[in-house]
Scaffold this motif. Structure first.
Motif, PDB file in Angstrom:
ATOM      1  N   GLU A 134       0.829  -1.211   0.000  1.00 43.25           N
ATOM      2  CA  GLU A 134       0.000   0.000   0.000  1.00 43.25           C
ATOM      3  C   GLU A 134       0.862   1.259   0.000  1.00 43.25           C
ATOM      4  OE1 GLU A 134      -2.753  -0.301   3.241  1.00 43.25           O
ATOM      5  OE2 GLU A 134      -3.981  -1.804   2.232  1.00 43.25           O
ATOM      6  N   LEU A 135       1.942   1.229  -0.767  1.00 36.02           N
ATOM      7  CA  LEU A 135       2.787   2.395  -0.970  1.00 36.02           C
ATOM      8  C   LEU A 135       2.517   2.948  -2.363  1.00 36.02           C
ATOM      9  CD1 LEU A 135       6.203   1.179   0.522  1.00 36.02           C
ATOM     10  CD2 LEU A 135       4.319   2.334   1.674  1.00 36.02           C
ATOM     11  N   THR A 136       2.468   4.266  -2.492  1.00 37.17           N
ATOM     12  CA  THR A 136       2.205   4.904  -3.780  1.00 37.17           C
ATOM     13  C   THR A 136       3.327   5.872  -4.114  1.00 37.17           C
ATOM     14  OG1 THR A 136       0.879   6.617  -2.692  1.00 37.17           O
ATOM     15  CG2 THR A 136      -0.289   4.688  -3.554  1.00 37.17           C
ATOM     16  N   PHE A 137       3.495   6.152  -5.403  1.00 34.46           N
ATOM     17  CA  PHE A 137       4.551   7.048  -5.884  1.00 34.46           C
ATOM     18  C   PHE A 137       4.060   8.481  -5.741  1.00 34.46           C
ATOM     19  CE2 PHE A 137       7.597   8.450  -9.325  1.00 34.46           C
ATOM     20  CZ  PHE A 137       8.736   8.042  -8.639  1.00 34.46           C
ATOM     21  N   GLN A 138       4.685   9.275  -4.855  1.00 33.77           N
ATOM     22  CA  GLN A 138       4.183  10.589  -4.499  1.00 33.77           C
ATOM     23  C   GLN A 138       5.282  11.644  -4.604  1.00 33.77           C
ATOM     24  OE1 GLN A 138       2.192  10.530  -0.646  1.00 33.77           O
ATOM     25  NE2 GLN A 138       1.924   8.327  -0.800  1.00 33.77           N
ATOM     26  N   ARG A 139       4.839  12.907  -4.714  1.00 37.21           N
ATOM     27  CA  ARG A 139       5.762  14.030  -4.641  1.00 37.21           C
ATOM     28  C   ARG A 139       5.979  14.348  -3.170  1.00 37.21           C
ATOM     29  NH1 ARG A 139       7.001  17.843  -8.399  1.00 37.21           N
ATOM     30  NH2 ARG A 139       5.219  17.197  -9.676  1.00 37.21           N
ATOM     31  N   PRO A 140       7.219  14.282  -2.676  1.00 35.52           N
ATOM     32  CA  PRO A 140       7.430  14.465  -1.234  1.00 35.52           C
ATOM     33  C   PRO A 140       7.375  15.928  -0.820  1.00 35.52           C
ATOM     34  CG  PRO A 140       9.530  14.134  -2.330  1.00 35.52           C
ATOM     35  CD  PRO A 140       8.467  13.961  -3.390  1.00 35.52           C
ATOM     36  N   ASP A 141       7.016  16.148   0.442  1.00 40.71           N
ATOM     37  CA  ASP A 141       7.140  17.471   1.036  1.00 40.71           C
ATOM     38  C   ASP A 141       8.596  17.704   1.402  1.00 40.71           C
ATOM     39  OD1 ASP A 141       4.569  18.348   0.857  1.00 40.71           O
ATOM     40  OD2 ASP A 141       3.970  17.604   2.828  1.00 40.71           O
ATOM     41  N   LYS A 142       8.967  18.997   1.450  1.00 39.87           N
ATOM     42  CA  LYS A 142      10.345  19.333   1.794  1.00 39.87           C
ATOM     43  C   LYS A 142      10.426  19.768   3.255  1.00 39.87           C
ATOM     44  CE  LYS A 142      10.322  22.200  -1.625  1.00 39.87           C
ATOM     45  NZ  LYS A 142      10.680  23.271  -2.579  1.00 39.87           N
ATOM     46  N   ARG A 143      11.495  19.380   3.926  1.00 38.72           N
ATOM     47  CA  ARG A 143      11.772  19.805   5.281  1.00 38.72           C
ATOM     48  C   ARG A 143      13.217  20.292   5.349  1.00 38.72           C
ATOM     49  NH1 ARG A 143       7.140  19.262   5.255  1.00 38.72           N
ATOM     50  NH2 ARG A 143       5.771  18.132   6.675  1.00 38.72           N
ATOM     51  N   ALA A 144      13.434  21.413   6.003  1.00 40.68           N
ATOM     52  CA  ALA A 144      14.782  21.949   6.129  1.00 40.68           C
ATOM     53  C   ALA A 144      15.605  21.086   7.077  1.00 40.68           C
ATOM     54  CB  ALA A 144      14.720  23.388   6.650  1.00 40.68           C
ATOM     55  N   VAL A 145      16.860  20.881   6.713  1.00 43.98           N
ATOM     56  CA  VAL A 145      17.735  20.083   7.580  1.00 43.98           C
ATOM     57  C   VAL A 145      17.987  20.814   8.895  1.00 43.98           C
ATOM     58  CG1 VAL A 145      18.848  18.885   5.665  1.00 43.98           C
ATOM     59  CG2 VAL A 145      19.784  21.064   6.456  1.00 43.98           C
ATOM     60  N   GLU A 146      17.785  22.146   8.901  1.00 40.89           N
ATOM     61  CA  GLU A 146      18.006  22.915  10.121  1.00 40.89           C
ATOM     62  C   GLU A 146      16.844  22.791  11.105  1.00 40.89           C
ATOM     63  OE1 GLU A 146      20.095  24.836   6.667  1.00 40.89           O
ATOM     64  OE2 GLU A 146      18.056  24.132   7.078  1.00 40.89           O
ATOM     65  N   GLN A 147      15.732  22.207  10.679  1.00 42.12           N
ATOM     66  CA  GLN A 147      14.577  22.103  11.559  1.00 42.12           C
ATOM     67  C   GLN A 147      14.882  21.216  12.763  1.00 42.12           C
ATOM     68  OE1 GLN A 147      10.968  19.538  10.780  1.00 42.12           O
ATOM     69  NE2 GLN A 147      10.055  21.533  10.276  1.00 42.12           N
ATOM     70  N   ASP A 148      14.393  21.633  13.924  1.00 41.59           N
ATOM     71  CA  ASP A 148      14.580  20.878  15.158  1.00 41.59           C
ATOM     72  C   ASP A 148      13.332  20.026  15.415  1.00 41.59           C
ATOM     73  OD1 ASP A 148      15.079  19.855  17.631  1.00 41.59           O
ATOM     74  OD2 ASP A 148      15.295  21.778  18.656  1.00 41.59           O
ATOM     75  N   PRO A 149      13.414  18.712  15.218  1.00 42.50           N
ATOM     76  CA  PRO A 149      12.228  17.860  15.417  1.00 42.50           C
ATOM     77  C   PRO A 149      11.656  17.960  16.823  1.00 42.50           C
ATOM     78  CG  PRO A 149      13.972  16.661  14.283  1.00 42.50           C
ATOM     79  CD  PRO A 149      14.570  17.930  14.765  1.00 42.50           C
ATOM     80  N   GLU A 150      12.517  18.148  17.817  1.00 44.21           N
ATOM     81  CA  GLU A 150      12.026  18.246  19.185  1.00 44.21           C
ATOM     82  C   GLU A 150      11.210  19.517  19.380  1.00 44.21           C
ATOM     83  OE1 GLU A 150      11.320  17.320  23.176  1.00 44.21           O
ATOM     84  OE2 GLU A 150      11.870  16.139  21.412  1.00 44.21           O
TER      85      GLU A 150
END
Length: 354
Positions: A134-150
């Motif tokens: 159930e995986l589909t071929f999609q255009r991914p969203d972008k996230r900055a590498v500088e973003q702090d997940p916490e």
């Protein structure tokens, strides 16, 4: 029965099931098995088998069953191995697993399978597994590498609920705000043209731009202001002044960490209007947390389809015209974009106050 006078193995499952049930019904009424076999053009042995199944399991034993392999049967990869590959695709990018590239393709997924289990698949074979997972071929969203997940986690789980609770206690309004720049030479979208001949769009060669500042509430009410000046702290104060003029209760405005938003000029203005508005800041490099980004995206996607502005004034006018339609309700837009936009204009001042 003329349409059944063929090899029974060529019949459809529904036809075979119907014949079995009719044959057993005839035997139960006292017909001889040879008569039944002759009537339905099948062997006496088949009739005996149907009768035995009926006696052992009743009607359900004669119903048709799905043919072919069962789902997951005789697969090269076990269920555990498939689950491991699927999770690797969801949790990692190829270069993080010492493969080339940052986007998963069927070929790279096949390389991962070979690296893990020494089994080689064709791309169509990998595609079947991806579909099964159930995986589909999609255009991914972008996230900055500088973003702090916490910091994003704290915002989602603690800060945002606290802002909503505070706004509710104040009987206030929560809005998200952002600014966007629109350039005269921006070209997006596609158009029809002859094969092999790229269509040409005639536009001015001069470069100019306008800025749009907008705010959208959690109830779907949107306000915007289009300006020809560069965005700075003074413009931000002007926007805030117009915004609070449209509400008779306190506004809780959520913005990013743009330098103008955190400037001394804005802080001073906010201190003088603390009963009317309060500013809250999103985590750094986290535009996906701001629903007003959808307004900016719609504006930049929709404006080049309609405008042929020759100067800054025309571009500003076209931007004002495009903004309201860009927030009309459609099935793919966020819930908070379901009401029309309202331009922010200077508040009317009672002449008697002068």
């Amino acid at each position: 029965m003329s349409d059944l006078v063929r090899d029974a193995r060529t019949w459809s499952p529904g036809a075979q099931e119907a014949v079995r049930l009719l044959a057993v019904s005839a035997l139960a009424e006292g017909w001889d098995r040879a008569e039944v076999a002759s009537l339905f053009k099948v062997s006496a042995r088949a009739v005996d088998n149907w009768w035995a199944k009926w006696q052992a399991g009743g009607r359900d034993a004669l119903l048709s069953r799905p043919r072919g392999r069962r789902t997951g049967e005789h697969q090269v990869l076990s269920e555990t191995e498939q689950a491991a590959v699927r999770q690797a695709v969801l949790d990692h990018i190829p270069c993080g697993l010492r493969l080339s590239g940052q986007l998963w393709t069927r070929g790279l997924t096949g390389e991962l399978i070979f690296k893990l289990y020494r089994v080689r698949f064709t791309e169509p074979g990998v595609g079947k597994y991806l579909k099964r997972w159930e995986l589909t071929f999609q255009r991914p969203d972008k996230r900055a590498v500088e973003q702090d997940p916490e910091a994003v986690r704290i915002w989602r789980e603690e800060t945002w609920p606290a802002i909503r609770a505070k706004a509710k206690a104040d009987n206030g309004e929560v809005l998200f705000a952002d600014q966007a720049g629109v350039r005269s030479d921006q070209v997006t979208g596609r158009t029809w043209g002859a094969k092999g001949a790229t269509p040409v769009i005639r536009r001015t060669g001069n470069r100019f731009s306008v800025n749009a500042m907008s705010a959208i509430s959690t109830k779907g009410r949107m306000h915007f202001m289009v300006l020809t000046e560069s965005f700075d702290a003074k413009i931000m104060c002007r926007f805030l002044d117009r915004l609070v003029g449209h509400f008779d209760r306190k506004v809780h405005l959520i913005v990013d960490r743009h330098s103008a938003h955190r400037s001394k000029t804005v802080r001073t203005w906010l201190a003088d209007h603390k009963d009317q508005i309060e500013l809250h800041f999103l985590p750094s490099y986290s535009p996906e947390l701001n629903p007003d980004e959808l307004v900016n995206a719609d504006l930049k996607r929709g404006l080049p389809h309609t405008h042929r502005a020759r100067n800054q004034t025309e571009l500003a006018a076209e931007t004002r015209r495009v903004l309201p339609p860009s927030t009309t309700p459609t099935s793919h837009r966020a819930r908070i974009l379901r009401r029309s936009a309202r331009p922010l204009r200077p508040r009317r001042v009672n002449p008697m106050s002068f």
